[in-house]
Design a protein around this motif. Structure first.
Motif, PDB file in Angstrom:
ATOM      1  N   UNK A   1      46.369  42.071  40.485  1.00  0.00           N
ATOM      2  CA  UNK A   1      45.778  43.059  39.608  1.00  0.00           C
ATOM      3  C   UNK A   1      46.144  42.765  38.152  1.00  0.00           C
ATOM      4  N   UNK A   2      47.409  42.548  37.882  1.00  0.00           N
ATOM      5  CA  UNK A   2      47.859  42.328  36.509  1.00  0.00           C
ATOM      6  C   UNK A   2      47.338  41.001  35.958  1.00  0.00           C
ATOM      7  N   UNK A   3      47.377  39.968  36.798  1.00  0.00           N
ATOM      8  CA  UNK A   3      46.925  38.652  36.354  1.00  0.00           C
ATOM      9  C   UNK A   3      45.429  38.674  36.055  1.00  0.00           C
ATOM     10  N   UNK A   4      44.667  39.368  36.885  1.00  0.00           N
ATOM     11  CA  UNK A   4      43.219  39.471  36.661  1.00  0.00           C
ATOM     12  C   UNK A   4      42.942  40.156  35.321  1.00  0.00           C
ATOM     13  N   UNK A   5      43.653  41.229  35.041  1.00  0.00           N
ATOM     14  CA  UNK A   5      43.483  41.932  33.774  1.00  0.00           C
ATOM     15  C   UNK A   5      43.925  41.040  32.607  1.00  0.00           C
ATOM     16  N   UNK A   6      45.009  40.316  32.789  1.00  0.00           N
ATOM     17  CA  UNK A   6      45.475  39.404  31.742  1.00  0.00           C
ATOM     18  C   UNK A   6      44.430  38.324  31.458  1.00  0.00           C
ATOM     19  N   UNK A   7      43.789  37.818  32.500  1.00  0.00           N
ATOM     20  CA  UNK A   7      42.734  36.820  32.313  1.00  0.00           C
ATOM     21  C   UNK A   7      41.566  37.415  31.526  1.00  0.00           C
ATOM     22  N   UNK A   8      41.187  38.645  31.840  1.00  0.00           N
ATOM     23  CA  UNK A   8      40.093  39.302  31.129  1.00  0.00           C
ATOM     24  C   UNK A   8      40.449  39.509  29.652  1.00  0.00           C
ATOM     25  N   UNK A   9      41.685  39.928  29.396  1.00  0.00           N
ATOM     26  CA  UNK A   9      42.123  40.099  28.008  1.00  0.00           C
ATOM     27  C   UNK A   9      42.136  38.766  27.270  1.00  0.00           C
ATOM     28  N   UNK A  10      42.596  37.726  27.940  1.00  0.00           N
ATOM     29  CA  UNK A  10      42.621  36.395  27.336  1.00  0.00           C
ATOM     30  C   UNK A  10      41.215  35.938  26.981  1.00  0.00           C
ATOM     31  N   UNK A  11      40.294  36.158  27.889  1.00  0.00           N
ATOM     32  CA  UNK A  11      38.910  35.758  27.651  1.00  0.00           C
ATOM     33  C   UNK A  11      38.292  36.573  26.514  1.00  0.00           C
ATOM     34  N   UNK A  12      38.588  37.858  26.462  1.00  0.00           N
ATOM     35  CA  UNK A  12      38.015  38.731  25.430  1.00  0.00           C
ATOM     36  C   UNK A  12      38.584  38.451  24.046  1.00  0.00           C
ATOM     37  N   UNK A  13      39.837  38.009  23.993  1.00  0.00           N
ATOM     38  CA  UNK A  13      40.502  37.866  22.697  1.00  0.00           C
ATOM     39  C   UNK A  13      40.711  36.427  22.256  1.00  0.00           C
ATOM     40  N   UNK A  14      40.728  35.507  23.210  1.00  0.00           N
ATOM     41  CA  UNK A  14      41.069  34.123  22.876  1.00  0.00           C
ATOM     42  C   UNK A  14      42.567  33.878  22.878  1.00  0.00           C
ATOM     43  N   UNK A  15      43.366  34.920  23.193  1.00  0.00           N
ATOM     44  CA  UNK A  15      44.814  34.735  23.282  1.00  0.00           C
ATOM     45  C   UNK A  15      45.134  33.874  24.493  1.00  0.00           C
ATOM     46  N   UNK A  16      46.106  33.004  24.354  1.00  0.00           N
ATOM     47  CA  UNK A  16      46.533  32.133  25.444  1.00  0.00           C
ATOM     48  C   UNK A  16      47.461  32.903  26.385  1.00  0.00           C
ATOM     49  N   UNK A  17      47.227  32.755  27.684  1.00  0.00           N
ATOM     50  CA  UNK A  17      48.156  33.326  28.655  1.00  0.00           C
ATOM     51  C   UNK A  17      49.401  32.457  28.722  1.00  0.00           C
ATOM     52  N   UNK A  18      50.543  33.091  28.858  1.00  0.00           N
ATOM     53  CA  UNK A  18      51.791  32.364  29.060  1.00  0.00           C
ATOM     54  C   UNK A  18      52.411  32.818  30.372  1.00  0.00           C
ATOM     55  N   UNK A  19      53.161  31.940  30.982  1.00  0.00           N
ATOM     56  CA  UNK A  19      53.821  32.267  32.246  1.00  0.00           C
ATOM     57  C   UNK A  19      54.941  33.268  31.984  1.00  0.00           C
TER      58      UNK A  19
END
Length: 79
Positions: A1-19
Motif C-alpha cells: 500500500x505505502x510503496x504503491x502510493x510512493x510510486x504515484x507520488x514519485x510519478x506525479x512530482x518527479x521526485x526520486x524514490x529512495x530505499x
C-alpha cells in the motif's frame, strides 16, 4: 500500500524514490513516528530552496504551491 502510493507520488512530482536504508541516511523523525503510531503511510515532502535556509520566503509561496499541488491531489485521491 505505502510503496504503491510512493510510486504515484514519485510519478506525479518527479521526485526520486529512495530505499528505507537511503532514507535513514538523510533523516528520521516525525514521519517514522507517524507510520509506527498510526499504521498509515507517511511521507516527508521537501519544499523550498536547497541553500539550507530554514525559512521559506513568502514571495515564493505561489511558486511552492504550483510545484507541489499535485502531491495534495494525489494524496486526496488515495484517501
Amino acid at each position: 500500500r505505502d510503496y504503491k502510493l510512493a510510486q504515484e507520488l514519485s510519478q506525479a512530482t518527479g521526485y526520486k524514490l529512495v530505499s528505507p536504508k537511503e532514507s535513514d541516511n538523510y533523516a528520521a523523525g516525525y514521519k517514522d513516528w507517524f507510520i509506527k503510531k498510526f499504521n498509515r503511510p507517511g511521507f516527508t515532502i521537501e519544499i523550498g530552496e536547497k541553500n539550507g535556509n530554514k525559512f521559506l520566503p513568502s514571495k515564493n509561496l505561489n511558486q511552492y504551491w504550483h510545484n507541489t499541488r499535485t502531491i495534495f491531489l494525489t494524496l486526496s485521491a488515495n484517501i
